[in-house]
Write an enzyme that holds these catalytic residues in place. Structure first.
Site, short mmCIF file in Angstrom:
data_model
loop_
_atom_site.label_atom_id
_atom_site.label_comp_id
_atom_site.label_asym_id
_atom_site.label_seq_id
_atom_site.Cartn_x
_atom_site.Cartn_y
_atom_site.Cartn_z
N ARG A 85 24.21 8.75 -26.25
CA ARG A 85 23.98 8.80 -24.80
C ARG A 85 22.56 8.30 -24.55
O ARG A 85 21.59 8.89 -25.01
CB ARG A 85 24.15 10.24 -24.30
CG ARG A 85 23.82 10.43 -22.84
CD ARG A 85 24.13 11.86 -22.38
NE ARG A 85 23.81 12.02 -20.98
CZ ARG A 85 22.71 12.61 -20.50
NH1 ARG A 85 21.82 13.13 -21.32
NH2 ARG A 85 22.51 12.69 -19.21
N HIS A 128 18.22 8.07 -15.10
CA HIS A 128 17.58 9.23 -15.74
C HIS A 128 16.13 9.23 -15.25
O HIS A 128 15.20 9.07 -16.02
CB HIS A 128 17.71 9.16 -17.26
CG HIS A 128 17.54 10.48 -17.96
ND1 HIS A 128 18.47 10.98 -18.85
CD2 HIS A 128 16.53 11.39 -17.92
CE1 HIS A 128 18.04 12.14 -19.33
NE2 HIS A 128 16.86 12.42 -18.79
N GLU A 173 20.99 14.91 -14.10
CA GLU A 173 20.25 16.05 -13.53
C GLU A 173 19.57 15.72 -12.20
O GLU A 173 18.34 15.72 -12.10
CB GLU A 173 19.20 16.56 -14.52
CG GLU A 173 19.76 17.03 -15.84
CD GLU A 173 18.74 17.81 -16.68
OE1 GLU A 173 17.60 17.95 -16.24
OE2 GLU A 173 19.12 18.28 -17.75
N ASN A 301 24.43 19.68 -18.74
CA ASN A 301 23.23 19.90 -19.54
C ASN A 301 22.85 21.36 -19.42
O ASN A 301 22.84 21.91 -18.32
CB ASN A 301 22.05 19.05 -19.03
CG ASN A 301 22.24 17.57 -19.31
OD1 ASN A 301 23.24 17.17 -19.91
ND2 ASN A 301 21.28 16.77 -18.88
N TYR A 303 20.17 24.41 -21.23
CA TYR A 303 19.15 24.85 -22.19
C TYR A 303 18.97 26.36 -22.19
O TYR A 303 18.69 26.96 -23.20
CB TYR A 303 17.81 24.16 -21.89
CG TYR A 303 17.86 22.68 -22.17
CD1 TYR A 303 17.54 22.18 -23.43
CD2 TYR A 303 18.27 21.78 -21.20
CE1 TYR A 303 17.61 20.83 -23.71
CE2 TYR A 303 18.35 20.42 -21.46
CZ TYR A 303 18.02 19.95 -22.72
OH TYR A 303 18.11 18.61 -22.99
N GLU A 381 23.68 17.51 -22.83
CA GLU A 381 22.36 17.84 -23.40
C GLU A 381 22.33 19.32 -23.74
O GLU A 381 22.74 20.16 -22.94
CB GLU A 381 21.21 17.57 -22.43
CG GLU A 381 20.84 16.13 -22.25
CD GLU A 381 19.63 15.94 -21.33
OE1 GLU A 381 18.75 16.83 -21.26
OE2 GLU A 381 19.59 14.89 -20.66
#
Ligand code: FCB
Length: 482
Positions: A85, A128, A173, A301, A303, A381
């Site tokens: 990606r 991005h 995002e 994504n 985290y 991600e």
């Protein structure tokens, strides 16, 4: 009038049942920031603002991916990746958003060929976060016209690569490129204006919808968007202030992005909270139909997730992503002054983010349950920054990052067992790289980059990821079958 690309003789890649990948982004890895015709993106310009980036780091060289794709693709092969990606740079493909730059497109064309020759699926993201600076000077994402400019850029990119790239992601995002860029001010273009951030959200949505329709007309097979989504958990579910704070974080991080795309409407409670910021004038007739054009996949994504409180508390993560520098930061939680993230006492990464792998399972399962019309999900991600040490033997025994990745993959498997339709997982990141306002301070790579020599070394986390990928492909011996 545009023309769909001519079919080539290259066979279409057949997707394995579950896609294992790794991710990067143009601004973070490419370097060659002013080479072969590329002009400033907003991040090149932001890096020149004193105090905007830790240590005064810039993107000029980054990790020199621009000149090293052959070696980097060889590393991907060594790891056994199914997919890479990456993102394309608008300011490289259309410098200053003027004419198409053939040298810029050639770079991506070579990369795509190298990937396909190695049997690796190119998974392309168009945005991005690196808007051409020339467009920022005309208002950037606060200007509705930027959405139309994006479609032209998407089309130029598709015309060059659409014969070989099946997977097209419009935005990565948008939470960050609208709210961190225009309200918090710690990301480019560094503005702190809530109404501007809301305009950026809507215009990025519009750009996504218009580009999705155009790419579909041109023949794109798989079109999607990547959102960074979270579980906003009230710190005290019996405290109305905490419940309302969690509703607001869920609204601004998840639902303001998901619902226009999936349901064709802004969430009513969020629209009500944001009444003073001009949403009504931003949304023109027909916009929501455009924005909700069908997509083929949703990139997720993730985290960390967090407890949310409506009371002051600075024990936990910083939801505004400030802290990389001394730069004064606003809040991403539009029209919501009292939001905090109390600590759960969990271990934290070098970004100060709590490590809570089970949150990924919760999120993936919730998505399918709360939005039954969602297309298949890909974790596009997930990964962690830790301060790496190069051991005497030259290896990087990054046990914390390794555990983080393996534990999260376990949770993806559990989510699938719970019924979530997850089709792939991409580690962030293939390489250590430019971590936005943190510059080169924070290392997320499963491959270390020595910033003096550009030498690459696969870290232990990368070796373990490769073993996990290989193990997932082993066909059980007949004797082991039930
Ligand atoms: C995400 C970004 C990615 C990287 C990781 C750590 O928000 O998409 O570029 O910075 O965080």
């Amino acid at each position: 009038m545009t023309h769909a690309p001519q079919p080539t003789t290259r066979p279409a890649l057949i997707l394995p049942p579950f896609l294992w990948g790794s991710a990067t982004a143009a601004a973070q890895v490419e370097g060659a920031a002013h080479e072969d015709g590329k002009e400033d993106s907003i991040w090149d310009a932001f890096a020149r603002v004193p105090g905007a980036i830790a240590n005064g780091d810039d993107l000029e060289v980054a990790v020199d991916h621009y000149h090293r794709t052959a070696g980097d693709v060889a590393i991907m092969s060594e790891l056994g990746l199914d997919a890479y990606r990456f993102s394309t740079s608008w300011a490289r493909i259309k410098p200053g958003d003027r004419d198409v730059n053939p040298a810029g497109l050639d770079f991506y064309s070579r990369l795509v060929d190298q990937l396909l020759d190695a049997g690796i699926l190119p998974w392309l993201t168009l945005y991005h976060w690196d808007l051409p600076q020339a467009l920022e000077e005309q208002g950037g994402w606060t200007n509705r016209d930027t959405a139309l400019r994006f479609v032209d850029y998407a089309e130029a990119t598709y015309e060059a690569l659409g014969d070989r790239v099946q997977h097209w992601t419009t935005f990565n995002e948008p939470f960050c490129s609208s709210l961190l860029g225009y309200a918090v001010g710690v990301h480019a273009p560094g503005r702190r204006d809530e109404a501007a951030a809301l305009a950026a959200i809507h215009h990025q949505h519009l750009a996504h919808g218009l580009a999705t329709t155009r790419l579909r007309e041109l023949g794109a097979e798989q079109i999607g968007i990547t959102l960074n989504l979270t579980n906003a958990i009230p710190a005290d579910p019996t405290d109305p202030a905490d419940v309302d704070a969690a509703r607001r974080v869920d609204g601004i991080m998840n639902r303001i992005f998901l619902e226009p795309i999936v349901l064709g409407a802004y969430p009513a409670d969020v629209a009500h909270d944001l009444e003073g910021l001009g949403l009504d004038t931003l949304v023109h007739d027909g916009d929501l139909e455009t924005i909700s054009a069908p997509i083929d996949f949703l990139g997720v994504n993730h985290y960390h997730d967090d407890l949310v409180s409506g009371h002051p508390d600075d024990s936990g993560a910083d939801g505004g992503h400030s802290g990389a520098t001394e730069r004064e930061a606003g809040s991403p939680w539009l029209a919501s002054p009292d939001i905090s993230f109390p600590s759960r006492g969990l271990p934290r990464t070098a970004m100060d983010w709590e490590v809570h792998p089970a949150g990924l399972r919760t999120l993936l399962v919730r998505l399918g349950r709360e939005y039954p019309t969602l297309p298949p999900l890909y974790v596009t991600e997930n990964g962690a920054a830790y301060d790496d040490v190069v051991a005497e033997d030259g290896r990087i025994h990054d046990v914390d990052r390794d555990a983080f990745i393996q534990d999260h993959i376990d949770q993806v498997e559990l989510a699938i067992a719970d019924g979530a339709d997850v089709r792939g997982y991409f580690v962030w990141s293939l390489l250590d790289n430019f971590e936005w306002a943190y510059g080169y301070d924070k290392r997320f790579g499963i491959v270390r980059v020595d910033y003096d020599t550009q030498e690459r070394t696969i870290k232990d986390s990368g070796l373990a990821y490769a073993r996990r990928i290989a193990a997932s492909r082993v066909v059980p011996a007949v004797a082991e079958l039930p």
